[in-house]
Design a protein around this motif. Structure first.
Motif, mmCIF file in Angstrom:
data_model
loop_
_atom_site.group_PDB
_atom_site.id
_atom_site.type_symbol
_atom_site.label_atom_id
_atom_site.label_comp_id
_atom_site.label_asym_id
_atom_site.label_seq_id
_atom_site.Cartn_x
_atom_site.Cartn_y
_atom_site.Cartn_z
ATOM 1 N N VAL A 1 40.019 40.909 31.346
ATOM 2 C CA VAL A 1 40.742 40.122 30.264
ATOM 3 C C VAL A 1 40.730 38.941 30.644
ATOM 4 O O VAL A 1 41.540 38.479 31.645
ATOM 5 C CB VAL A 1 41.913 40.634 29.680
ATOM 6 C CG1 VAL A 1 42.373 39.841 28.660
ATOM 7 C CG2 VAL A 1 42.031 41.907 29.036
ATOM 8 N N PRO A 2 39.631 37.825 30.421
ATOM 9 C CA PRO A 2 39.768 36.483 31.130
ATOM 10 C C PRO A 2 40.836 35.614 30.585
ATOM 11 O O PRO A 2 41.249 35.733 29.281
ATOM 12 C CB PRO A 2 38.344 35.749 30.534
ATOM 13 C CG PRO A 2 37.831 36.800 29.317
ATOM 14 C CD PRO A 2 38.423 38.167 29.533
ATOM 15 N N ASP A 3 41.385 34.899 31.400
ATOM 16 C CA ASP A 3 42.557 34.000 31.041
ATOM 17 C C ASP A 3 41.887 32.559 30.613
ATOM 18 O O ASP A 3 41.335 31.986 31.488
ATOM 19 C CB ASP A 3 43.588 33.827 32.335
ATOM 20 C CG ASP A 3 44.586 32.799 32.126
ATOM 21 O OD1 ASP A 3 44.706 32.301 30.900
ATOM 22 O OD2 ASP A 3 45.353 32.577 33.140
ATOM 23 N N ALA A 4 42.027 32.205 29.398
ATOM 24 C CA ALA A 4 41.467 30.909 28.866
ATOM 25 C C ALA A 4 41.906 29.890 29.618
ATOM 26 O O ALA A 4 41.137 28.734 29.595
ATOM 27 C CB ALA A 4 41.733 30.919 27.408
ATOM 28 N N ALA A 5 43.194 29.862 30.193
ATOM 29 C CA ALA A 5 43.677 28.648 30.883
ATOM 30 C C ALA A 5 43.177 28.630 32.399
ATOM 31 O O ALA A 5 43.162 27.530 32.926
ATOM 32 C CB ALA A 5 45.043 28.626 31.124
ATOM 33 N N SER A 6 42.468 29.596 32.942
ATOM 34 C CA SER A 6 41.977 29.670 34.192
ATOM 35 C C SER A 6 40.517 30.519 34.297
ATOM 36 O O SER A 6 40.726 31.504 35.036
ATOM 37 C CB SER A 6 43.236 30.045 35.176
ATOM 38 O OG SER A 6 42.649 30.280 36.518
ATOM 39 N N LEU A 7 39.512 29.972 33.928
ATOM 40 C CA LEU A 7 38.358 30.749 33.719
ATOM 41 C C LEU A 7 37.659 30.539 35.172
ATOM 42 O O LEU A 7 37.624 29.640 35.697
ATOM 43 C CB LEU A 7 37.558 30.330 32.948
ATOM 44 C CG LEU A 7 38.201 30.345 31.329
ATOM 45 C CD1 LEU A 7 37.000 30.006 30.132
ATOM 46 C CD2 LEU A 7 38.049 32.056 31.003
ATOM 47 N N PRO A 8 37.280 31.787 35.741
ATOM 48 C CA PRO A 8 36.666 31.662 37.072
ATOM 49 C C PRO A 8 34.907 31.312 36.908
ATOM 50 O O PRO A 8 34.222 31.852 37.049
ATOM 51 C CB PRO A 8 36.601 32.970 37.580
ATOM 52 C CG PRO A 8 36.599 34.066 36.299
ATOM 53 C CD PRO A 8 37.405 33.270 35.101
ATOM 54 N N LEU A 9 34.836 29.995 36.238
ATOM 55 C CA LEU A 9 33.427 29.661 36.000
ATOM 56 C C LEU A 9 32.581 29.315 37.196
ATOM 57 O O LEU A 9 33.231 28.960 38.431
ATOM 58 C CB LEU A 9 33.386 28.501 35.068
ATOM 59 C CG LEU A 9 34.019 28.706 33.587
ATOM 60 C CD1 LEU A 9 34.152 27.695 32.691
ATOM 61 C CD2 LEU A 9 33.271 29.962 32.968
ATOM 62 N N TYR A 10 31.199 29.692 37.192
ATOM 63 C CA TYR A 10 30.495 29.402 38.249
ATOM 64 C C TYR A 10 30.791 30.243 39.561
ATOM 65 O O TYR A 10 30.127 29.944 40.769
ATOM 66 C CB TYR A 10 30.263 27.810 38.498
ATOM 67 C CG TYR A 10 30.176 27.123 37.201
ATOM 68 C CD1 TYR A 10 28.881 27.074 36.497
ATOM 69 C CD2 TYR A 10 31.141 26.595 36.679
ATOM 70 C CE1 TYR A 10 28.722 26.484 35.489
ATOM 71 C CE2 TYR A 10 30.743 25.822 35.285
ATOM 72 C CZ TYR A 10 29.607 25.951 34.855
ATOM 73 O OH TYR A 10 29.389 25.263 33.772
ATOM 74 N N ARG A 11 31.540 31.379 39.583
ATOM 75 C CA ARG A 11 31.752 32.223 40.641
ATOM 76 C C ARG A 11 30.571 33.362 40.594
ATOM 77 O O ARG A 11 30.425 33.853 39.163
ATOM 78 C CB ARG A 11 33.009 32.783 40.436
ATOM 79 C CG ARG A 11 34.401 31.796 40.760
ATOM 80 C CD ARG A 11 34.375 31.390 42.083
ATOM 81 N NE ARG A 11 34.534 32.194 43.228
ATOM 82 C CZ ARG A 11 35.856 32.665 43.670
ATOM 83 N NH1 ARG A 11 36.800 32.396 43.019
ATOM 84 N NH2 ARG A 11 35.913 33.800 44.552
ATOM 85 N N LYS A 12 30.210 33.806 41.700
ATOM 86 C CA LYS A 12 29.298 35.064 41.593
ATOM 87 C C LYS A 12 30.318 36.125 41.189
ATOM 88 O O LYS A 12 31.551 36.462 41.550
ATOM 89 C CB LYS A 12 29.043 35.316 42.887
ATOM 90 C CG LYS A 12 27.914 34.032 43.502
ATOM 91 C CD LYS A 12 27.521 34.158 44.635
ATOM 92 C CE LYS A 12 26.644 32.979 45.189
ATOM 93 N NZ LYS A 12 27.218 32.651 46.704
#
Length: 191
Positions: free
Chosen positions: A54-65
């Motif tokens: 369940v992704p946290d909209a305030a802290s997305l782990p974008l561009y991570r593998k």
């Protein structure tokens, strides 16, 4: 010299203060965006993470593998996109069931010239977490699933950082409002 009209002066003064405040806010957002983009740029060199159920909209782990086990493809959507070679076509996004609970995962399986759904039915996929307008995040498969070509990799450089332009715009609006008001008052006092 005549006195300044109270209500118009108050209204214009408040409007100018609001515009200057919006300009300052944009400068602050520019600093925040610069830090965020630096964090995203560093993400490619960091170790892989578990797929956020369940992704946290305030802290997305974008561009991570990351990786996902797509137990079943529950639907497909195609969107215009580019291949890793820069060719225009279609990216194929699978809605995956990843377990009994949670929203699952969106997986960009790959790219092709046609919008037809691929034959892929699921499996283990590794790749990079990218933004998704409908589901917050999606996994860009690297390598793509069988029968598809690689999509253009996501890059933090694609995220606009135009807060400085917005700040200048608000400051100009405030300056223009002040000049117009001074001209109107000067014209009024002459008549």
């Amino acid at each position: 010299m005549k006195r300044l009209p109270f209500w118009p002066t108050l209204i214009v003064g408040i409007a100018i203060a609001v515009m200057i405040g919006l300009g300052v806010w944009q400068v602050q957002r520019m600093a925040w965006k610069d830090a965020l983009l630096a964090e995203y740029a560093d993400a490619a060199d960091r170790p892989a993470i578990a797929w956020p159920v369940v992704p946290d909209a305030a802290s997305l782990p974008l561009y991570r593998k990351s990786s996902v086990n797509c137990l079943e493809v529950t639907g497909w959507r195609s969107a215009s996109g580019r291949s890793a070679r820069g060719q225009s076509g279609w990216v194929h996004i699978a809605s995956c069931r990843t377990g009994a609970e949670g929203p699952g995962a969106q997986v960009v399986a790959g790219w092709s010239l046609r919008p037809d759904n691929p034959d892929w039915t699921g499996g283990a996929v590794s790749g990079v977490i990218a933004p998704d307008s409908a589901h917050l995040i999606r996994l860009i498969a690297a390598p793509p699933v069988a029968g598809l070509d690689a999509v253009q990799p996501p890059s933090p450089e694609d995220i606009p950082n135009n807060h400085w332009a917005y700040a200048v715009q608000w400051f100009l609006f405030a300056g223009i409002a002040a000049v117009i008001y001074v001209m109107a008052v000067a014209r009024r006092s002459k008549s």
